[in-house]
Structures are given as C-alpha cells and as structure tokens.
Write a protein that holds these residues in place. Structure first.
Motif, PDB file in Angstrom:
ATOM      1  N   THR A 121       1.123  -1.270   0.161  1.00  0.00           N
ATOM      2  CA  THR A 121      -0.055  -0.030  -0.265  1.00  0.00           C
ATOM      3  C   THR A 121       1.200   1.559   0.149  1.00  0.00           C
ATOM      4  N   THR A 122       0.312   2.525  -0.425  1.00  0.00           N
ATOM      5  CA  THR A 122       1.081   3.434  -0.281  1.00  0.00           C
ATOM      6  C   THR A 122      -0.020   4.732   0.665  1.00  0.00           C
ATOM      7  N   PHE A 123       0.913   5.007   1.359  1.00  0.00           N
ATOM      8  CA  PHE A 123       0.425   6.719   2.535  1.00  0.00           C
ATOM      9  C   PHE A 123       1.513   7.847   1.851  1.00  0.00           C
ATOM     10  N   ASP A 124       0.067   8.595   1.813  1.00  0.00           N
ATOM     11  CA  ASP A 124       0.371   9.945   0.704  1.00  0.00           C
ATOM     12  C   ASP A 124       0.124  10.703   1.921  1.00  0.00           C
ATOM     13  N   LYS A 125       1.644  11.793   1.098  1.00  0.00           N
ATOM     14  CA  LYS A 125       2.138  13.776   1.761  1.00  0.00           C
ATOM     15  C   LYS A 125       0.692  13.896   1.942  1.00  0.00           C
ATOM     16  N   GLY A 126       0.578  14.698   2.788  1.00  0.00           N
ATOM     17  CA  GLY A 126      -0.812  15.485   3.098  1.00  0.00           C
ATOM     18  C   GLY A 126      -1.937  15.344   2.886  1.00  0.00           C
ATOM     19  N   LYS A 127      -2.001  13.466   3.894  1.00  0.00           N
ATOM     20  CA  LYS A 127      -3.368  12.765   4.282  1.00  0.00           C
ATOM     21  C   LYS A 127      -3.480  12.364   5.256  1.00  0.00           C
ATOM     22  N   THR A 128      -5.065  11.867   5.720  1.00  0.00           N
ATOM     23  CA  THR A 128      -4.891  11.038   7.230  1.00  0.00           C
ATOM     24  C   THR A 128      -4.675   9.899   6.217  1.00  0.00           C
ATOM     25  N   ASN A 129      -3.743   8.775   6.913  1.00  0.00           N
ATOM     26  CA  ASN A 129      -3.964   7.649   6.285  1.00  0.00           C
ATOM     27  C   ASN A 129      -4.888   6.788   7.239  1.00  0.00           C
TER      28      ASN A 129
END
Length: 255
Positions: free
Chosen positions: A22-30
């Motif tokens: 998976t990926t966790f993106d910058k500027g987002k609440t994951n």
C-alpha cells in the motif's frame, strides 16, 4: 509518501503480516483499521522501524529503510513524530519540558530557540498557558494535545498516531481528530493513524487500509467505504446500528 511493498512479518511460527502492499500519501490522514489480532499494531511498529521484517520493503520518500546506513536511519527517525496511545508524557517534567524533549534529542538549537519553538507548537494546539503545568494537572484531552505538540515540534515529515482517541469522550475525540487533520494539511505531513474508532474513520479517513488476519483486505476512503460490498469491511464498519443507518441514508442520497 510512504510506500509499502509485499511486507511480511512473523514471530516464530506465527505469520502476522502476509504480503501487505500500500501507499500512504503526503498531506493526507491515512488510517489503518481492523479487528484485534488483524496485525495493525505490528504493521504500525514495522512502519516506525521498531520491528524488523522478513520480506518486502518500506520506503520513505523513495528511501528504502532497510537499505539505509545507521546514520541515514537516524535521519529518518528524526523526521518522525509519534503520538502514543496513552500520550506517554513524562510525569516528572512540565508540559513545556515534555514538548521540548525531542528538540534536545535531535537538534543543536539554543535554549532560546527551543523555547520559541515550544511556545509556537503549544499555541498551535491551543495550550498557550500550559507551559508550567505538570501532566497530572491536565485532562485526558489536554494531555493528548500536548502529545501532538511534542510530535510536531521537530517539523516532522511523518506523523504516526496509535489510537489517539483512546480513553477520550466523543466530543474531545472530535477535537483531536480535527486537530490532527488540520496539522496534516497545514504542514503537508504524511500522517498514519492506527484506529478502531469508526467516528474517526468517517471524520478524517482520507485513505483507509483495512487489515484482516494479516492481509490487506480492502483500501479506500471514507466515501468509498460506504459503497463497498466487501463483507468483511461491512461487518466491521456497520457492527453498530448507527452506522447501518448512516450507510442506508448515504446510499439513498447517492443512488
């Protein structure tokens, strides 16, 4: 951004994580969600570098952590802020001293520079006058805001939160959720939250990873989670009558 590829983790004969990608993106609440025993706590500790893993990779902005030198790993750790489940404040330190602690560990700033930074982050979490208080004098919600201030005092690129609303009443939980989301957006942090709180999922879940038995069973957002026909997800999310009603209303309005 954090990129996870085919991650496997075992303890003896127990295979806990079974190939998570998976990926966790910058500027987002994951958010990482799942039932007890799903592997979400082990997953979070692997992301933090607290557990080694047998297969796969975790990359921070393109840097594969396992391939870095010890100095490079230390540099990554200095870019990480952590909000622990129980806040984990030092009882013998004032609130200001607690917030200053990471600056003492990871920077060579002067005392006045550290004090200025502490003032700034405490103001950011609406604790302007709390510097001299001890943790025992603070409410649960106030302690959590101190923990957030300490987590962001080093301007981290990555923010990890382990059950940030644990032990808080619903109203205070919303305040903490909103604060985390505001800070994530404001400073463009890659934020990863380990949670079982469905209110948090529906409030701030810009990216949701659902684990079951060590597998990534589903991923999406707070909007697409209403539309999924994945039975494991719907069983978890709509275990209460409240969320069953919310889903029914949502589907009716968007049909």
């Amino acid at each position: 951004m954090i990129e996870v590829k085919d991650l496997h983790k075992s303890f003896g004969d127990a295979h806990i994580l079974k190939g998570i990608t998976t990926t966790f993106d910058k500027g987002k609440t994951n958010l990482i969600i799942g039932q007890s025993g799903s592997g979400k706590t082990v997953f979070l500790k692997c992301l933090l570098g607290l557990f080694n893993y047998e297969e796969g990779s975790i990359a921070y902005n393109g840097q594969v952590f396992s391939k870095l030198s010890e100095d490079e790993k230390r540099n990554i750790r200095a870019e990480i802020g952590m909000v622990f489940q129980g806040s984990a404040l030092f009882d013998s330190m004032t609130i200001a001293e607690n917030v200053m602690f990471p600056l003492r560990m990871f920077t060579k700033q002067s005392k006045s520079e550290m004090e200025d930074r502490v003032d700034f982050v405490l103001k950011r979490v609406n604790l302007d006058d709390a510097h001299k208080k001890m943790p025992s004098e603070a409410s649960g919600g106030m302690q959590k805001r101190v923990a957030i201030a300490r987590a962001i005092v080093n301007n981290p690129k990555y923010l990890f939160c382990d059950e940030p609303n644990s032990g808080l009443d619903p109203k205070t939980s919303i305040v903490i959720d909103n604060l985390i989301q505001e800070i994530t957006d404001e400073y463009q942090i890659t934020t990863v939250i380990n949670s079982h709180d469905m209110n948090s999922v529906m409030e701030i879940g810009e990216k949701i990873v659902f684990l079951k038995n060590g597998l990534k069973e589903w991923e999406g957002s707070k909007d697409t989670i209403f539309k999924t026909d994945n039975q494991s997800v719907t069983d978890f999310v709509y275990s209460s009558n409240l969320f069953k009603k919310v889903r029914r209303v949502y589907l009716e309005e968007n049909s």
